[in-house]
Design a protein around this motif. Structure first.
Motif, mmCIF file in Angstrom:
data_model
loop_
_atom_site.group_PDB
_atom_site.id
_atom_site.type_symbol
_atom_site.label_atom_id
_atom_site.label_comp_id
_atom_site.label_asym_id
_atom_site.label_seq_id
_atom_site.Cartn_x
_atom_site.Cartn_y
_atom_site.Cartn_z
ATOM 1 N N THR A 122 0.825 -1.122 -0.021
ATOM 2 C CA THR A 122 0.047 0.049 -0.136
ATOM 3 C C THR A 122 0.908 1.090 -0.065
ATOM 4 O O THR A 122 0.396 2.281 -0.714
ATOM 5 N N CYS A 123 1.734 1.270 0.758
ATOM 6 C CA CYS A 123 2.844 2.465 0.805
ATOM 7 C C CYS A 123 3.405 2.736 -0.411
ATOM 8 O O CYS A 123 3.474 3.811 -1.114
ATOM 9 N N LEU A 124 3.892 1.672 -0.979
ATOM 10 C CA LEU A 124 4.678 2.010 -2.381
ATOM 11 C C LEU A 124 3.748 2.156 -3.366
ATOM 12 O O LEU A 124 3.969 3.243 -4.296
ATOM 13 N N VAL A 125 2.666 1.567 -3.465
ATOM 14 C CA VAL A 125 1.546 1.912 -4.522
ATOM 15 C C VAL A 125 1.042 3.538 -4.251
ATOM 16 O O VAL A 125 1.057 4.082 -5.371
ATOM 17 N N ALA A 126 0.974 3.798 -3.152
ATOM 18 C CA ALA A 126 0.677 5.174 -2.964
ATOM 19 C C ALA A 126 1.965 5.912 -3.588
ATOM 20 O O ALA A 126 1.430 7.185 -4.252
ATOM 21 N N ALA A 127 3.170 5.786 -3.380
ATOM 22 C CA ALA A 127 4.286 6.639 -3.807
ATOM 23 C C ALA A 127 4.033 6.409 -5.340
ATOM 24 O O ALA A 127 4.064 7.625 -6.046
ATOM 25 N N ALA A 128 3.860 5.484 -6.035
ATOM 26 C CA ALA A 128 3.809 5.143 -7.509
ATOM 27 C C ALA A 128 2.796 5.802 -8.040
ATOM 28 O O ALA A 128 2.828 6.668 -9.097
ATOM 29 N N ARG A 129 1.389 6.023 -7.580
ATOM 30 C CA ARG A 129 0.205 6.665 -8.040
ATOM 31 C C ARG A 129 0.545 8.269 -7.916
ATOM 32 O O ARG A 129 0.193 8.897 -8.883
ATOM 33 N N TYR A 130 1.124 8.805 -6.996
ATOM 34 C CA TYR A 130 1.505 9.883 -6.681
ATOM 35 C C TYR A 130 2.412 10.682 -7.887
ATOM 36 O O TYR A 130 2.269 11.443 -8.396
ATOM 37 N N MET A 131 3.309 9.632 -7.880
ATOM 38 C CA MET A 131 4.634 10.109 -8.961
ATOM 39 C C MET A 131 3.688 10.152 -10.325
ATOM 40 O O MET A 131 4.026 11.041 -11.150
ATOM 41 N N ALA A 132 3.056 8.947 -10.508
ATOM 42 C CA ALA A 132 2.562 8.890 -12.036
ATOM 43 C C ALA A 132 1.704 10.092 -12.396
ATOM 44 O O ALA A 132 1.529 10.523 -13.443
ATOM 45 N N ALA A 133 1.131 10.514 -11.276
ATOM 46 C CA ALA A 133 0.098 11.817 -11.600
ATOM 47 C C ALA A 133 0.730 12.766 -11.940
ATOM 48 O O ALA A 133 0.261 13.830 -12.574
ATOM 49 N N HIS A 134 2.228 13.016 -11.582
ATOM 50 C CA HIS A 134 2.964 14.207 -11.760
ATOM 51 C C HIS A 134 3.964 14.076 -12.884
ATOM 52 O O HIS A 134 4.877 15.043 -13.182
ATOM 53 N N TYR A 135 4.024 12.899 -13.635
ATOM 54 C CA TYR A 135 4.953 12.706 -14.444
ATOM 55 C C TYR A 135 4.680 12.408 -15.819
ATOM 56 O O TYR A 135 3.211 12.261 -15.867
ATOM 57 N N PRO A 136 5.268 12.619 -16.835
ATOM 58 C CA PRO A 136 6.516 13.002 -17.082
ATOM 59 C C PRO A 136 6.582 14.609 -16.854
ATOM 60 O O PRO A 136 5.698 15.254 -17.249
ATOM 61 N N THR A 137 7.836 15.119 -16.874
ATOM 62 C CA THR A 137 8.074 16.533 -16.854
ATOM 63 C C THR A 137 9.198 16.643 -18.034
ATOM 64 O O THR A 137 9.489 15.808 -18.622
ATOM 65 N N ARG A 138 9.575 17.956 -18.422
ATOM 66 C CA ARG A 138 10.282 18.209 -19.249
ATOM 67 C C ARG A 138 11.892 17.485 -19.102
ATOM 68 O O ARG A 138 12.588 17.663 -19.925
ATOM 69 N N ARG A 139 12.232 17.154 -17.881
ATOM 70 C CA ARG A 139 13.438 16.650 -17.630
ATOM 71 C C ARG A 139 14.954 17.600 -17.890
ATOM 72 O O ARG A 139 15.923 17.168 -18.151
ATOM 73 N N SER A 140 14.465 18.802 -17.742
ATOM 74 C CA SER A 140 15.704 19.922 -17.855
ATOM 75 C C SER A 140 16.506 19.789 -17.145
ATOM 76 O O SER A 140 17.892 19.933 -17.427
ATOM 77 N N ARG A 141 16.471 19.346 -15.709
ATOM 78 C CA ARG A 141 17.511 19.281 -14.848
ATOM 79 C C ARG A 141 18.370 17.898 -15.323
ATOM 80 O O ARG A 141 19.581 17.782 -15.083
ATOM 81 N N GLU A 142 17.639 17.033 -15.654
ATOM 82 C CA GLU A 142 18.246 15.797 -16.196
ATOM 83 C C GLU A 142 19.473 15.981 -17.315
ATOM 84 O O GLU A 142 20.372 15.680 -17.253
ATOM 85 N N GLN A 143 18.878 16.885 -18.017
ATOM 86 C CA GLN A 143 19.737 17.374 -19.458
ATOM 87 C C GLN A 143 20.917 18.081 -18.692
ATOM 88 O O GLN A 143 21.804 17.807 -19.114
ATOM 89 N N THR A 144 21.031 18.864 -17.785
ATOM 90 C CA THR A 144 21.995 19.593 -17.164
ATOM 91 C C THR A 144 22.981 18.513 -16.324
ATOM 92 O O THR A 144 24.301 18.595 -16.449
ATOM 93 N N PHE A 145 22.261 17.569 -15.644
ATOM 94 C CA PHE A 145 23.074 16.529 -14.943
ATOM 95 C C PHE A 145 23.869 15.786 -15.987
ATOM 96 O O PHE A 145 24.975 15.173 -15.685
ATOM 97 N N SER A 146 23.055 15.368 -17.097
ATOM 98 C CA SER A 146 23.731 14.500 -18.094
ATOM 99 C C SER A 146 25.032 15.086 -18.777
ATOM 100 O O SER A 146 26.050 14.609 -18.902
ATOM 101 N N ILE A 147 24.920 16.417 -18.917
ATOM 102 C CA ILE A 147 26.099 17.203 -19.399
ATOM 103 C C ILE A 147 27.221 17.142 -18.699
ATOM 104 O O ILE A 147 28.304 16.873 -18.846
#
Length: 594
Positions: free
Chosen positions: A545-570
């Motif tokens: 239940t706890c991990l389902v709660a996390a996955a549901r909340y995350m999925a509701a807010h994803y995906p994003t532009r991932r601009s920070r990941e672009q910077t991190f990758s660089i």
């Protein structure tokens, strides 16, 4: 060919050719070195621009200034110092001219240990809110063997000193991620620290620094009096007076238990301050000190003092209509608190066992049933920590069953209750003050208030034991790649666990998804609280239940532009020595957002 009497120097180019062309490129022991003939002098610098790796031989030299043509970073040619702090200094190398030939040493003039360099750059990145610098620092420091604890310490110290309003969401994110670093793989630990440091820098950017109040000279005041003074100053919203009392308590030598008691008592004198954020900030500040140490009195005082303004200015839930109408929940709380001492006394020596239907009673539509369940548990010997854990699970259940037919913003309503309950439980591990029962009651009241957001309740998946765990994780990744795939994410988590998948692997997968997105404040909190609650449970269904709660909340807010990941990758590619300008046949990376 090396010169015999100076073996550190390597032949590079004929001086006449360098004078005619103005520049030349050589490589010594794998280091690309750009040589320039300028104003009658020979200069040598690392050919890779320290900002994003563009070849400096394609730059321009005028009046002793070397300018990179990609982002116009400028360097003083003779020493390599940059005019632009976001770019970093470029290494320069000794040269010698012998018999018309230029020789160069691959040993830079400045030979600073990597850890020392990246500590300095981390400070620059925090001070000037430079994302690429922070990404490089996180990668560089952990790559140099620096413990994450030290990185967190520098971020926390910076955050509490450079924001007049005190503890912030950015500091909360940094500590939440630091708590979960053991769940992550090596690269995601770097990502997580970068994400947290970026949030801290952003919160402090453009803000006035914090100016401290002083402790009283009299430090031999009894703790009960300090507690009364602190509560009174918070009550009348006198942040300066409250800070002096708190710093006095630190100076008097009180430890984590008493200092936590001071803070959480004031934080529960009124109901559900700032939708739970004020208490969660208290918890995260004390967790920060758990991570970096309570031994430094100055650091402890600075960290805890950053909480005071938030406590003194927080909105108080009993002043809102939802806590007063149609049921006066605040008055019901007061009635329970009036009986609290007697309830605790009745429970002394009793051993409480959570009833099988306790979660259902906390999720009831009747507030009287909720209060009866809480009071019965306290009378039966339930300690704050175990009662808070039960309420935390009820709050997690609200998230796991959140109906997506509700307004999107209401995800945060159920989320706030969950993270607040989790924070109360965590605080109870540090202090045994009965004042924390008030926090438990506040959380339970919010579980009650959130009931309509489970109308109708989303079905909670139990998972397919015949599923393939690897396929379930792939389905989870796909759910995060598409908007609104809340139930798909929940089903993937349930399938993975039902099929015998390792929960540690699942937490790492969720942590990776968290760290590559432009994740918002509440999603960081949701992941950390859900993982912690899962860890604390023996029942596989409750862990799910706890991990389902996390996955549901995350999925509701994803995906994003991932601009920070672009910077991190660089940053990661640069520190591996790769080019990011596309000259090596790969697609050019987008410029980093500095």
């Amino acid at each position: 060919m090396a010169v015999d009497d100076t073996p550190a120097f390597h032949e590079a180019v004929a001086l006449d050719d360098l004078r005619e062309d103005g520049r030349s490129l050589t490589a010594v022991d794998g280091t690309p070195i750009a040589l320039f003939y300028h104003e009658g002098e020979v200069r040598a610098v690392n050919n890779r621009c320290p900002h994003m790796g563009f070849p400096l031989t394609e730059g321009t030299v005028e009046e002793g200034v070397l300018t990179c043509h990609w982002h116009h970073a400028r360097f003083e040619l003779s020493c390599g110092d940059t005019f632009d702090p976001w770019a970093d200094d470029v290494d320069t190398y000794p040269v010698e001219v012998r018999d018309g030939t230029v020789y160069v040493s691959p040993e830079p003039r400045r030979s600073e240990p990597p850890a020392a360099h990246w500590r300095s750059r981390l400070d620059d990145g925090l001070e000037q809110d430079l994302r690429l610098v922070l990404a490089k620092s996180a990668v560089g420091l952990l790559g140099a063997g620096v413990e994450p604890r030290e990185v967190v310490d520098r971020g926390v110290r910076f955050g509490v000193r450079n924001r007049a309003d005190g503890w912030s969401s950015g500091l909360t994110i940094l500590v939440a991620l630091a708590n979960r670093l053991p769940d992550l793989d090596e690269q995601d630990r770097k990502r997580a620290l970068y994400q947290g440091l970026t949030e801290v820098a952003g919160d402090c950017a453009g803000e006035p620094p914090k100016f401290d109040q002083e402790a009283f000279d009299a430090t031999d005041v009894a703790f009960d009096r300090l507690l009364a003074w602190f509560r009174e100053n918070v009550e009348v919203r006198d942040a300066d007076g409250a800070e002096r009392v708190l710093r006095t308590a630190v100076a008097a030598g009180y430890g984590p238990e008493k200092l936590t008691e001071l803070l959480v008592t004031a934080a529960t004198d009124h109901r559900y301050l700032d939708s739970g954020h004020a208490f969660d900030f208290v918890n995260k500040a004390t967790e920060a000190l758990d991570l970096v140490g309570w031994d430094d009195a100055e650091r402890t005082a600075d960290v805890l003092a950053s909480l005071v303004r938030g406590l003194a200015t927080a909105a108080r839930a009993e002043e809102t209509s939802s806590w007063r109408q149609p049921v006066d929940l605040a008055a019901m709380c007061d009635a329970t608190f009036d009986r609290l001492d007697d309830l605790v006394a009745a429970g002394e020596g009793e051993q409480w066992t959570e009833p099988d239907d306790f979660t259902d009673r906390l999720l009831a539509d009747d507030p009287e049933a909720v209060f009866d369940a809480l009071e019965g548990a306290i009378r039966g010997g339930a300690g704050v920590e175990e009662l808070a854990r039960a309420v935390s699970f009820a709050a997690a259940t609200r998230v796991a069953r959140f109906a997506t037919s509700n307004e999107f913003a209401d995800w945060n309503t159920v989320h706030h209750t969950f993270t607040y309950a989790n924070a109360v439980e965590r605080a109870a591990e540090r202090t045994e003050t009965t004042a924390l029962y008030r926090g438990v009651v506040d959380a339970a009241v919010n579980v009650y208030l959130d009931r309509f957001l489970n109308t109708p309740p989303a079905p909670e998946p139990t998972g397919d034991p015949d599923a393939d765990p690897d396929d379930a994780l792939e389905q989870l990744r796909l759910a995060f790649e598409q908007q609104g795939k809340v139930e798909a994410a929940a089903g993937a988590v349930a399938d993975f666990l039902a099929a015998g998948g390792d929960p540690e692997r699942l937490k790492a997968e969720l942590g990776n998804a968290l760290s590559v997105e432009d994740t918002n404040f509440h999603t960081f909190q949701a992941y950390e609280a859900a993982c912690r609650q899962s860890d604390a449970r023996d029942d596989p269904a409750e862990r799910r239940t706890c991990l389902v709660a996390a996955a549901r909340y995350m999925a509701a807010h994803y995906p994003t532009r991932r601009s920070r990941e672009q910077t991190f990758s660089i940053a990661a590619r640069l520190l591996r020595g790769e080019r990011v300008d596309g000259a090596d046949g790969e697609a050019a990376a987008e410029p980093a957002d500095d």
